[in-house]
Design a protein around this motif. Structure first.
Motif, PDB file in Angstrom:
ATOM      1  N   LYS A 143      -3.480  16.723  -2.072  1.00 16.10           N
ATOM      2  CA  LYS A 143      -4.661  17.291  -1.418  1.00 16.10           C
ATOM      3  C   LYS A 143      -5.663  16.254  -0.951  1.00 16.10           C
ATOM      4  N   LYS A 144      -5.175  15.060  -0.711  1.00 16.32           N
ATOM      5  CA  LYS A 144      -5.980  14.049  -0.054  1.00 16.32           C
ATOM      6  C   LYS A 144      -5.056  13.068   0.651  1.00 16.32           C
ATOM      7  N   VAL A 145      -5.572  12.456   1.705  1.00 19.14           N
ATOM      8  CA  VAL A 145      -4.798  11.458   2.440  1.00 19.14           C
ATOM      9  C   VAL A 145      -5.386  10.100   2.098  1.00 19.14           C
ATOM     10  N   ASP A 146      -4.597   9.300   1.399  1.00 22.77           N
ATOM     11  CA  ASP A 146      -5.100   8.005   0.969  1.00 22.77           C
ATOM     12  C   ASP A 146      -4.003   6.943   1.061  1.00 22.77           C
ATOM     13  N   ILE A 147      -4.227   5.835   0.405  1.00 19.95           N
ATOM     14  CA  ILE A 147      -3.296   4.705   0.500  1.00 19.95           C
ATOM     15  C   ILE A 147      -1.899   5.065   0.015  1.00 19.95           C
ATOM     16  N   ASP A 148      -1.819   6.010  -0.926  1.00 21.68           N
ATOM     17  CA  ASP A 148      -0.497   6.408  -1.415  1.00 21.68           C
ATOM     18  C   ASP A 148       0.339   7.044  -0.303  1.00 21.68           C
ATOM     19  N   ASP A 149      -0.316   7.843   0.540  1.00 24.12           N
ATOM     20  CA  ASP A 149       0.402   8.479   1.642  1.00 24.12           C
ATOM     21  C   ASP A 149       0.807   7.448   2.698  1.00 24.12           C
ATOM     22  N   LEU A 150      -0.097   6.550   3.007  1.00 18.86           N
ATOM     23  CA  LEU A 150       0.237   5.474   3.954  1.00 18.86           C
ATOM     24  C   LEU A 150       1.429   4.663   3.444  1.00 18.86           C
ATOM     25  N   ALA A 151       1.397   4.348   2.163  1.00 23.79           N
ATOM     26  CA  ALA A 151       2.473   3.547   1.584  1.00 23.79           C
ATOM     27  C   ALA A 151       3.792   4.308   1.614  1.00 23.79           C
ATOM     28  N   ALA A 152       3.744   5.615   1.374  1.00 23.75           N
ATOM     29  CA  ALA A 152       4.964   6.426   1.376  1.00 23.75           C
ATOM     30  C   ALA A 152       5.591   6.453   2.759  1.00 23.75           C
ATOM     31  N   VAL A 153       4.756   6.605   3.799  1.00 23.47           N
ATOM     32  CA  VAL A 153       5.277   6.612   5.167  1.00 23.47           C
ATOM     33  C   VAL A 153       5.804   5.235   5.533  1.00 23.47           C
ATOM     34  N   ALA A 154       5.065   4.204   5.186  1.00 20.64           N
ATOM     35  CA  ALA A 154       5.505   2.840   5.500  1.00 20.64           C
ATOM     36  C   ALA A 154       6.844   2.541   4.843  1.00 20.64           C
ATOM     37  N   ALA A 155       7.021   3.003   3.614  1.00 22.41           N
ATOM     38  CA  ALA A 155       8.273   2.764   2.897  1.00 22.41           C
ATOM     39  C   ALA A 155       9.437   3.452   3.603  1.00 22.41           C
ATOM     40  N   LYS A 156       9.197   4.656   4.146  1.00 18.54           N
ATOM     41  CA  LYS A 156      10.265   5.379   4.844  1.00 18.54           C
ATOM     42  C   LYS A 156      10.611   4.690   6.156  1.00 18.54           C
ATOM     43  N   ILE A 157       9.613   4.157   6.843  1.00 19.56           N
ATOM     44  CA  ILE A 157       9.875   3.456   8.105  1.00 19.56           C
ATOM     45  C   ILE A 157      10.735   2.222   7.852  1.00 19.56           C
ATOM     46  N   LEU A 158      10.469   1.573   6.742  1.00 12.30           N
ATOM     47  CA  LEU A 158      11.158   0.316   6.454  1.00 12.30           C
ATOM     48  C   LEU A 158      12.596   0.520   5.981  1.00 12.30           C
ATOM     49  N   LYS A 159      12.953   1.748   5.634  1.00 10.92           N
ATOM     50  CA  LYS A 159      14.327   2.007   5.189  1.00 10.92           C
ATOM     51  C   LYS A 159      15.322   1.846   6.335  1.00 10.92           C
TER      52      LYS A 159
END
Ligand SMILES: [Ca+2]
Length: 56
Positions: A40-56
């Motif tokens: 229920k918030k958009v923070d660094i954890d969400d950015l990191a999760a998306v970045a990790a998926k892009i890097l796969k």
């Protein structure tokens, strides 16, 4: 995410645009898809999760 099934740089931009939003914001509905981990918030954890998926 942004509609295509792949995680892309566009998704990262979407999360970045929503950064700092929470479910306390009146316009949360338009940003909640960027809340990858559903806390229920958009923070660094969400950015990191998306970045990790892009890097796969
Ligand atoms: Ca989140």
């Amino acid at each position: 995410m942004n509609g295509d099934s792949k995680v892309s740089i566009g998704d990262l931009a979407m999360v970045a645009a929503a950064y700092g939003k929470t479910d306390a914001d009146a316009d949360w509905n338009q940003y909640k898809s960027a809340d990858i981990n559903h806390d229920k918030k958009v923070d660094i954890d969400d950015l990191a999760a998306v970045a990790a998926k892009i890097l796969k």
